[in-house]
Each structure stands twice: as structure tokens, then as C-alpha cells.
Scaffold this motif. Structure first.
Motif, PDB file in Angstrom:
ATOM      1  N   SER A 157       0.823  -1.208   0.000  1.00  0.00           N
ATOM      2  CA  SER A 157       0.000   0.000   0.000  1.00  0.00           C
ATOM      3  C   SER A 157       0.859   1.262   0.000  1.00  0.00           C
ATOM      4  O   SER A 157       0.339   2.359  -0.158  1.00  0.00           O
ATOM      5  CB  SER A 157      -0.931   0.004   1.216  1.00  0.00           C
ATOM      6  N   TYR A 176       4.100   1.305  -8.650  1.00  0.00           N
ATOM      7  CA  TYR A 176       4.817   0.543  -9.679  1.00  0.00           C
ATOM      8  C   TYR A 176       4.247   0.886 -11.055  1.00  0.00           C
ATOM      9  O   TYR A 176       3.035   0.864 -11.254  1.00  0.00           O
ATOM     10  CB  TYR A 176       4.654  -0.953  -9.405  1.00  0.00           C
ATOM     11  N   LEU A 186      -2.603   0.242 -21.954  1.00  0.00           N
ATOM     12  CA  LEU A 186      -3.445   0.228 -20.756  1.00  0.00           C
ATOM     13  C   LEU A 186      -4.901   0.041 -21.187  1.00  0.00           C
ATOM     14  O   LEU A 186      -5.162  -0.444 -22.274  1.00  0.00           O
ATOM     15  CB  LEU A 186      -3.260   1.548 -20.002  1.00  0.00           C
ATOM     16  N   TYR A 187      -5.831   0.406 -20.315  1.00  0.00           N
ATOM     17  CA  TYR A 187      -7.236   0.361 -20.717  1.00  0.00           C
ATOM     18  C   TYR A 187      -7.470   1.527 -21.674  1.00  0.00           C
ATOM     19  O   TYR A 187      -7.803   2.634 -21.260  1.00  0.00           O
ATOM     20  CB  TYR A 187      -8.143   0.479 -19.494  1.00  0.00           C
ATOM     21  N   MET A 197     -10.550   3.895 -21.591  1.00  0.00           N
ATOM     22  CA  MET A 197     -10.766   4.834 -20.487  1.00  0.00           C
ATOM     23  C   MET A 197     -10.118   6.177 -20.815  1.00  0.00           C
ATOM     24  O   MET A 197      -9.145   6.225 -21.560  1.00  0.00           O
ATOM     25  CB  MET A 197     -10.121   4.309 -19.199  1.00  0.00           C
ATOM     26  N   PHE A 241      -8.855   6.412 -15.736  1.00  0.00           N
ATOM     27  CA  PHE A 241      -7.822   5.420 -15.419  1.00  0.00           C
ATOM     28  C   PHE A 241      -7.235   5.667 -14.026  1.00  0.00           C
ATOM     29  O   PHE A 241      -7.051   4.723 -13.244  1.00  0.00           O
ATOM     30  CB  PHE A 241      -6.723   5.460 -16.483  1.00  0.00           C
ATOM     31  N   TRP A 255      -9.923   4.831 -11.431  1.00  0.00           N
ATOM     32  CA  TRP A 255     -10.098   3.386 -11.266  1.00  0.00           C
ATOM     33  C   TRP A 255      -8.980   2.800 -10.419  1.00  0.00           C
ATOM     34  O   TRP A 255      -9.213   2.029  -9.490  1.00  0.00           O
ATOM     35  CB  TRP A 255     -10.178   2.739 -12.646  1.00  0.00           C
ATOM     36  N   ASN A 256      -7.736   3.186 -10.709  1.00  0.00           N
ATOM     37  CA  ASN A 256      -6.604   2.664  -9.935  1.00  0.00           C
ATOM     38  C   ASN A 256      -6.634   3.145  -8.492  1.00  0.00           C
ATOM     39  O   ASN A 256      -6.251   2.415  -7.583  1.00  0.00           O
ATOM     40  CB  ASN A 256      -5.294   3.069 -10.600  1.00  0.00           C
ATOM     41  N   LYS A 312      -9.112   3.571  -6.614  1.00  0.00           N
ATOM     42  CA  LYS A 312     -10.131   2.886  -5.793  1.00  0.00           C
ATOM     43  C   LYS A 312      -9.531   1.770  -4.943  1.00  0.00           C
ATOM     44  O   LYS A 312     -10.078   1.388  -3.933  1.00  0.00           O
ATOM     45  CB  LYS A 312     -11.222   2.305  -6.697  1.00  0.00           C
ATOM     46  N   PHE A 313      -8.379   1.238  -5.390  1.00  0.00           N
ATOM     47  CA  PHE A 313      -7.794   0.103  -4.662  1.00  0.00           C
ATOM     48  C   PHE A 313      -7.012   0.523  -3.416  1.00  0.00           C
ATOM     49  O   PHE A 313      -6.460  -0.315  -2.740  1.00  0.00           O
ATOM     50  CB  PHE A 313      -6.877  -0.689  -5.594  1.00  0.00           C
ATOM     51  N   TYR A 314      -6.944   1.819  -3.172  1.00  0.00           N
ATOM     52  CA  TYR A 314      -6.158   2.265  -2.019  1.00  0.00           C
ATOM     53  C   TYR A 314      -7.018   2.708  -0.840  1.00  0.00           C
ATOM     54  O   TYR A 314      -6.536   3.372   0.071  1.00  0.00           O
ATOM     55  CB  TYR A 314      -5.221   3.399  -2.434  1.00  0.00           C
ATOM     56  N   GLN A 315      -8.294   2.376  -0.885  1.00  0.00           N
ATOM     57  CA  GLN A 315      -9.205   2.717   0.216  1.00  0.00           C
ATOM     58  C   GLN A 315      -9.134   4.210   0.542  1.00  0.00           C
ATOM     59  O   GLN A 315      -9.125   4.614   1.708  1.00  0.00           O
ATOM     60  CB  GLN A 315      -8.890   1.890   1.476  1.00  0.00           C
ATOM     61  N   GLN A 351      -0.384   6.773 -12.272  1.00  0.00           N
ATOM     62  CA  GLN A 351      -1.132   5.814 -11.436  1.00  0.00           C
ATOM     63  C   GLN A 351      -0.268   5.238 -10.326  1.00  0.00           C
ATOM     64  O   GLN A 351      -0.770   4.837  -9.299  1.00  0.00           O
ATOM     65  CB  GLN A 351      -1.788   4.718 -12.283  1.00  0.00           C
ATOM     66  N   ARG A 363      -9.850  -5.648   5.501  1.00  0.00           N
ATOM     67  CA  ARG A 363     -10.813  -4.793   4.817  1.00  0.00           C
ATOM     68  C   ARG A 363     -10.353  -4.522   3.388  1.00  0.00           C
ATOM     69  O   ARG A 363     -11.141  -4.544   2.456  1.00  0.00           O
ATOM     70  CB  ARG A 363     -10.977  -3.473   5.577  1.00  0.00           C
ATOM     71  N   ASP A 381     -12.544  -5.154   0.316  1.00  0.00           N
ATOM     72  CA  ASP A 381     -12.923  -3.976  -0.471  1.00  0.00           C
ATOM     73  C   ASP A 381     -12.451  -4.105  -1.912  1.00  0.00           C
ATOM     74  O   ASP A 381     -13.203  -3.842  -2.844  1.00  0.00           O
ATOM     75  CB  ASP A 381     -12.312  -2.710   0.145  1.00  0.00           C
ATOM     76  N   ASN A 382     -11.190  -4.515  -2.077  1.00  0.00           N
ATOM     77  CA  ASN A 382     -10.652  -4.625  -3.428  1.00  0.00           C
ATOM     78  C   ASN A 382     -11.376  -5.695  -4.231  1.00  0.00           C
ATOM     79  O   ASN A 382     -11.593  -5.535  -5.426  1.00  0.00           O
ATOM     80  CB  ASN A 382      -9.146  -4.921  -3.383  1.00  0.00           C
ATOM     81  N   ILE A 395     -14.659  -4.097  -5.267  1.00  0.00           N
ATOM     82  CA  ILE A 395     -14.448  -3.066  -6.306  1.00  0.00           C
ATOM     83  C   ILE A 395     -14.190  -3.739  -7.657  1.00  0.00           C
ATOM     84  O   ILE A 395     -14.772  -3.387  -8.678  1.00  0.00           O
ATOM     85  CB  ILE A 395     -13.252  -2.159  -5.918  1.00  0.00           C
ATOM     86  N   ASP A 439      -4.357  -5.724 -22.172  1.00  0.00           N
ATOM     87  CA  ASP A 439      -4.104  -4.319 -21.825  1.00  0.00           C
ATOM     88  C   ASP A 439      -2.960  -4.151 -20.820  1.00  0.00           C
ATOM     89  O   ASP A 439      -2.703  -3.035 -20.357  1.00  0.00           O
ATOM     90  CB  ASP A 439      -5.375  -3.691 -21.232  1.00  0.00           C
ATOM     91  N   ASN A 440      -2.322  -5.236 -20.473  1.00  0.00           N
ATOM     92  CA  ASN A 440      -1.195  -5.188 -19.525  1.00  0.00           C
ATOM     93  C   ASN A 440      -1.576  -4.607 -18.168  1.00  0.00           C
ATOM     94  O   ASN A 440      -0.762  -3.951 -17.518  1.00  0.00           O
ATOM     95  CB  ASN A 440      -0.041  -4.376 -20.099  1.00  0.00           C
ATOM     96  N   THR A 441      -2.801  -4.799 -17.767  1.00  0.00           N
ATOM     97  CA  THR A 441      -3.189  -4.293 -16.447  1.00  0.00           C
ATOM     98  C   THR A 441      -3.124  -5.390 -15.382  1.00  0.00           C
ATOM     99  O   THR A 441      -3.279  -5.106 -14.206  1.00  0.00           O
ATOM    100  CB  THR A 441      -4.619  -3.710 -16.482  1.00  0.00           C
ATOM    101  N   THR A 469       0.019  -5.446  -8.038  1.00  0.00           N
ATOM    102  CA  THR A 469       0.780  -4.626  -7.082  1.00  0.00           C
ATOM    103  C   THR A 469      -0.175  -3.905  -6.139  1.00  0.00           C
ATOM    104  O   THR A 469       0.255  -3.199  -5.238  1.00  0.00           O
ATOM    105  CB  THR A 469       1.650  -3.579  -7.808  1.00  0.00           C
ATOM    106  N   LYS A 470      -1.451  -4.060  -6.372  1.00  0.00           N
ATOM    107  CA  LYS A 470      -2.434  -3.380  -5.523  1.00  0.00           C
ATOM    108  C   LYS A 470      -3.268  -4.374  -4.719  1.00  0.00           C
ATOM    109  O   LYS A 470      -3.998  -3.995  -3.819  1.00  0.00           O
ATOM    110  CB  LYS A 470      -3.367  -2.527  -6.388  1.00  0.00           C
TER     111      LYS A 470
END
Lengths: 314, 300
Positions: free
Chosen positions: A74, A78, A85-86, A89, A94, A97-98, A100-103, A145, B18, B22-23, B26, B110-112, B118-119
Motif C-alpha cells: 500500500s 509501480y 493500458l485500458y 478509459m 484510469f 479506477w486505480n 479505488k484500490f487504495y481505500q 497511477q 478490509r 474492499d478490493n 471493487i 491491456d497489460n493491467t 501490485t495493488k
């Protein structure tokens, strides 16, 4: 130090050795990973971000394993080597969206997103689809990102790849600012050695999965004491100067009337001798520089060596 | 002081938990939204709606039937949407092939994929994809089957005033069968499509492979090997045939009052337990191989 340490780490891809018993720690500041294709740069970066687990040895952060360490994940960012990418978007979507994963709270994410768009010079293009971005813009949104969570350590694989001079400048300036103003540590891998040289305070040179040198660029060149360094010296008293130094150099050739190129093994001693000559014999030196002291030259020198038998730490 | 030490604050255990949950939520929501809004995704959804519309137009004829006939027909028509092979079966494949095929493939294209890892943990990523695949598969004909069932019993009049325990019991049995078989079919399709999706960077390839696999395994094992040798266990090697065996033995399909549909015979009743086992095995094996593939891709 960043706290990240590799201890006797090896990684195998079937019969191919990705990393071969490497041990190092990553200092704070900007660290460059140098090496040819297949040298182990991406493997090293992937281990730093817990995408790869070592087959042998340990990768730790402050003595805790990196693997599965969500607390650590967290706090890092990287950016991968690949920039597709997407595409459907927009740049803003973009980042959104990214993020959102960090709360993050929505307000916090919104603020951070705008800061990054500004920092990466993408504010004007935020509503455009990534598909319509130039290669440099894609690199920047990809790096953007990686900054969303305000990470302490940022890992970037080939950030300059495919970028135009302005894009390179923007990316390089961003890294400098992040390091100087916000104290972030940045670990970069790049083929663009002159950019890496300008940015990095420390380099790790990998070849065939082995760490062959680590240190400052100047320090590594000094440590290569068994390979003569080529120095150019200009002086109005060149004949007098030559008479004093001729016995101390491996090679000496005249470049022009007032300029010579010498090859020396112990540069520090040689520099001290020149200083003494300036002070005691009043020999004026108007120009003094190394022709093979840049990262590119050092890398070429290192590549010529048998990497299995030596390692330079400077 | 080092940069890392001065800022490093390990996430508290509950916050890590969490983050994991959460992830996953999402990611699942995102995948469902992305898959449904895809360019071609409307096609199977329109077909499903069309099927429901046709079924509902024929509903008035059912509503006037005597109670026993109504119940039998209700089971027939509700389960009709879940038929694994004939008729609507091909629409379920099409639905899954179009809507679910990009679940992993687009991340690879898309290389995501590495960016996500990493998340979040690989497990979080995997679970999100499995849940999204299950939900997306359910949103096709299985949902139509339930919609039809509910509309039919509502239009017939709920057996509450006065209570008709016998009818409630019959409805409950049909509903339970629908739920169980839906779980069965959704679990298999959503697992197999994920496996194909993890092996390509283009969703269209995954979709085509999925359909080819279902049809080819049915032709080879049921059509050729079983027909030539008469050795029944060969049929179990086709997931479609295994499901079909379960389907024909699970639902009551002998009495069709309207006479418009042929009565389906119970296929290989002795093989039912094995067919159930094989379908579960196919699904679990697909999930296992998908996870292994993701582990491999992470190294790539």
C-alpha cells in the motif's frame, strides 16, 4: 536505505537463470538499474513489488518479507514496462479506477488525481481516451497511477521508452522533484543510460542475472582500477606536464598542440599528482575530463568483463 | 533517517482484511459493469429478453390449466431456459462466450494484470474474477428462468389466500430444482470460460475456444466414441452431455399439455451421480488450472 534488501536471491525460469545469487540493499534517492535485455532488471523490479517470489534467498523490507505484505504494497507505486493500458478509459478515469484500490476517501482521491494530472502535465488531456494518447503521454499516465497512493518508494520500468525529448524532460523533472521535494525513493530501470546517469545517485549494474557493480557512477569507475581510465588534459605548458607524468601513465597520446589524452589506472593518485604539479610547479591546467567515465562507457567496460568472477562495489 | 523507516506504517490486521474484501468488491463490480457494457454484450442480453418475452406471451394458455397440469408445465417451461444442449443451450454458450470471455483476457491484452497485482493479492484478483463470472453467467437465461417462474406463479395467483400447502410445496420443489441446476450450470460455464480467458489476450479467442471446446467434446465423446463403442462412460467426458444427463433426470418433462414440445427421455439414469461428479470436477479443475495459469502469468 529504503529498507529493501536482497539477500542471496536467485530466480529461475525453467533452465534460464533470471537472477543469480544477488545481494544488495537499495539506498534512498534515485537508484538506476542498468543492464542489457535479460540481465535481470525487470525480475529485480518485480521482486521489489512482490510480483515475483525468489526461488532462493529472501527479499525483505525492514526485515519483513515483501511477499504478501499488503502494508508494504500500500506504500509503493509501480509502473510496468508495457504501456498498453485500458485504452477505452480517459486518463482521468484510469487514475480514478486505480485509486479505488487504495481505500481512499472520494474527496482525497479527487484531490490526489488532480495533483497527479498537473504533475504529469496531463490536465488538458484528462478527458481524452488513452487510445488517443501519444507514447509519452501513456508513459506519464502510467507513472501517474503509480503515484496515486502517495508512495514512499516508486518503481518504474523503462520510463523513457518511446518518449520524445519533451516527454523525457517532464518525466525526469517529475522524478527529481519527487525525490528532492518529497523525499521519495525512486528505482528506475532504463536502457537510456545518459538519462539514467543524470537522474540516479546510485546504480545497480546487472548482467546475465548477476549484480556486477553497485555504487555511484564515479565510484564504480574508480573501482574499475584494473582498467585504465582515459583522461583528457589541456595545458599551455603541455610539454612540461608530459615530462612529469609520462612515467605514471599507461598510455599517452597527443590530441592537439595543448591537449593530451592519457590512460591511468589509479585515477585518485593521478589527480593528486596533477594538483601537486599545479601548486608546486605552477603548471596551469585548463581542461581535465574523463572520456570513459560516463555510465554508458562504464557499462560497456563492465560488459566486456567476465561477470562471473568479479563484482564492483563503490 | 531512511525514507522508508520514517513513513512506514504497517496496515493494521483488520485494515488489511478490509482491503482484501474492499478490493475484491471493487474489482467484481468493475468487471460486471465492464463486461455488460461491452460492444457485443447487448446481443445475448437482447436474445434473453426476447426469449422471456416469447415465453410470457404463451403464459395465458398455461394459466387456465388445472392445477396439476399447470405445475408440470411450469416446471417444463421454467427449466426449458436451462436446457444445456438443445434450444436455449446454445444461447447460454453464446452469452458466456461473449460476455465473460474478456474477464482475464482483457487484463492480459491491456497489460493491467501486473498492475492489479501490485495493488492486491492474486487471491483477491482470482476471487473477484470468479464471482464476476458467476454473476455474469447468471444474468442470462438462468435469470430468465427465475423471472418466468415468478411471473407465472404470480399471475396464477399466490396460494396464500387460502393457504394451499400442497401447491406451495410443489412450487418450492420446482424452485429448489431451478436453484440447484442453476448453480450447477453457472458454476461449470463460469469456471471453464475463465480458464480460456486466462490463456489468451483477446476475448474473442477465449469465446471461440469455449464454444469449440463444448461442441467438440460433445461430438467426439458422445457423438463418435459413445456411438461407435456403446460404452456409456465416454459420454461423461463431454461436459455438455454430463449436464444434459443430469438435466433430463432432474426435471420432470414427461407431461406436456400443450403438445408443442416433445417429451424428453431420461438419459442414462445410471450415470447421474457420475455426471454430477464430472461436472463438479470439470469446474474445479478449470478453476485450479486458471489459478495456476495466473500464478504463471505473474512471473511472465
Amino acid at each position: 536505505m529504503t529498507g529493501i534488501s536482497f539477500d542471496s536471491v536467485s530466480k529461475f525460469y525453467g533452465e534460464v537463470v533470471g537472477l543469480n545469487d544477488v545481494t544488495f540493499s537499495i539506498p534512498k534517492g534515485i537508484t538506476g538499474l542498468v543492464g542489457s535485455n535479460g540481465a535481470g532488471k525487470t525480475t529485480t523490479l518485480k521482486m521489489c513489488v512482490a510480483l515475483l517470489k525468489p526461488d532462493l534467498g529472501t527479499v525483505t523490507v525492514n526485515d519483513e518479507p515483501i511477499w504478501g505484505n499488503l502494508g508494504y504494497l500500500s506504500r509503493i507505486g509501480y509502473a510496468t514496462e508495457k504501456d498498453k493500458l485500458y485504452n477505452w478509459m480517459t486518463g482521468e478515469e484510469f487514475l480514478d479506477w486505480n485509486g479505488k484500490f487504495y481505500q481512499m476517501e472520494p474527496k482525497e482521491l479527487e484531490t490526489r488525481k488532480m495533483e497527479i494530472l498537473e504533475l504529469m502535465n496531463l490536465r488538458e488531456a484528462k478527458d481524452r481516451r488513452i487510445a488517443g494518447y501519444s507514447r509519452g503521454m501513456r508513459q506519464r499516465i502510467k507513472i501517474g497511477q503509480a503515484l496515486l497512493n502517495n508512495p514512499d518508494i516508486i518503481f518504474v520500468d523503462e520510463p523513457m521508452s518511446g518518449t520524445d525529448p519533451l516527454g523525457r524532460y517532464t518525466i525526469a523533472e517529475t522524478f527529481r522533484r519527487l525525490q528532492k521535494e518529497e523525499g521519495k525513493s525512486i528505482i528506475l530501470s532504463s536502457h537510456v543510460l545518459h538519462e539514467l546517469e543524470r537522474l540516479s545517485s546510485w546504480v545497480l549494474v546487472l548482467e546475465n542475472g548477476k549484480l556486477v557493480a553497485e555504487g555511484t557512477i564515479h565510484g564504480i569507475r574508480l573501482a574499475l582500477s584494473d582498467i585504465p581510465q582515459h583522461l583528457v588534459i589541456s595545458s599551455p605548458n603541455i610539454s612540461q606536464l608530459v615530462s612529469f607524468i609520462v612515467s605514471e601513465v599507461d598510455e599517452l597520446k597527443r590530441v592537439d598542440e595543448n591537449k593530451i589524452e592519457v590512460a591511468v589506472r589509479k585515477r585518485r593518485n593521478f589527480e593528486k599528482m596533477l594538483l601537486d604539479l599545479q601548486q608546486e610547479k605552477s603548471i596551469e591546467i585548463t581542461e581535465f575530463y574523463s572520456v570513459d567515465g560516463d555510465l554508458s562507457s562504464i557499462y560497456q567496460l563492465l560488459k566486456k568483463r567476465d561477470s562471473a568472477s568479479w563484482r564492483y562495489i563503490a | 533517517m531512511s525514507v522508508y523507516e520514517s513513513r512506514y506504517r504497517p496496515l493494521r490486521e483488520e485494515k488489511v482484511e478490509r482491503a482484501f474484501m474492499d478490493n475484491a468488491k471493487i474489482m467484481t463490480r468493475f468487471e460486471i459493469g465492464k463486461s455488460i457494457s461491452g460492444k457485443w454484450s447487448k446481443i445475448p442480453l437482447i436474445f434473453a429478453a426476447f426469449f422471456l418475452f416469447i415465453a410470457l406471451t404463451s403464459l395465458p394458455a398455461l394459466l387456465i390449466l388445472p392445477e396439476d397440469d399447470f405445475v408440470t408445465n411450469l416446471e417444463f417451461f421454467s427449466s426449458f431456459f436451462l436446457t444445456p444442449r438443445e434450444g436455449p443451450g446454445s444461447l447460454i454458450w453464446l452469452h458466456v462466450a461473449i460476455i465473460n470471455s474478456g474477464l482475464i483476457a482483457t487484463d492480459l491484452g491491456d497489460n493491467t494484470f501486473n498492475l492489479y497485482l501490485t495493488k492486491m493479492k492474486l487471491k483477491t484478483y482470482f476471487i473477484s474474477k470468479v464471482i464476476a463470472s458467476i454473476v455474469l453467467t447468471f444474468l442470462g437465461l438462468p435469470l430468465v428462468a427465475f423471472a418466468y417462474f415468478i411471473v407465472a406463479i404470480y399471475k396464477r395467483g399466490l396460494p396464500i389466500f387460502p393457504f394451499n400447502w400442497n401447491l406451495i410445496g410443489q412450487y418450492f420443489v420446482i424452485l429448489s430444482k431451478l436453484v440447484l441446476f442453476t448453480i450447477f450450470i453457472v458454476f461449470l460455464y463460469s469456471s471453464v470460460i475463465l480458464l480460456f480467458s486466462a490463456y489468451t489476450k483477446k476475448s474473442i479467442n477465449a469465446g471461440v475456444l469455449f464454444i469449440v471446446y463444448l461442441i467438440a467434446s460433445s461430438v467426439i465423446f458422445d457423438g463418435i466414441l459413445y456411438d461407435t463403442t456403446g460404452f456409456e462412460p465416454f459420454r461423461l467426458l463431454s461436459p455438455l452431455t454430463s449436464m444434459y444427463i443430469v438435466f433430463t433426470n432432474f426435471f420432470t418433462r414427461e407431461v406436456i399439455s400443450t403438445g408443442q414440445f416433445p417429451t424428453l427421455e431420461k438419459e442414462s439414469p445410471d450415470l447421474v451421480p457420475y455426471a454430477v461428479g464430472m461436472v463438479i470436477l470439470y469446474a474445479l479443475l478449470s478453476l485450479f488450472l486458471t489459478y495456476k495459469r495466473l500464478q504463471f502469468l505473474r512471473r511472465d
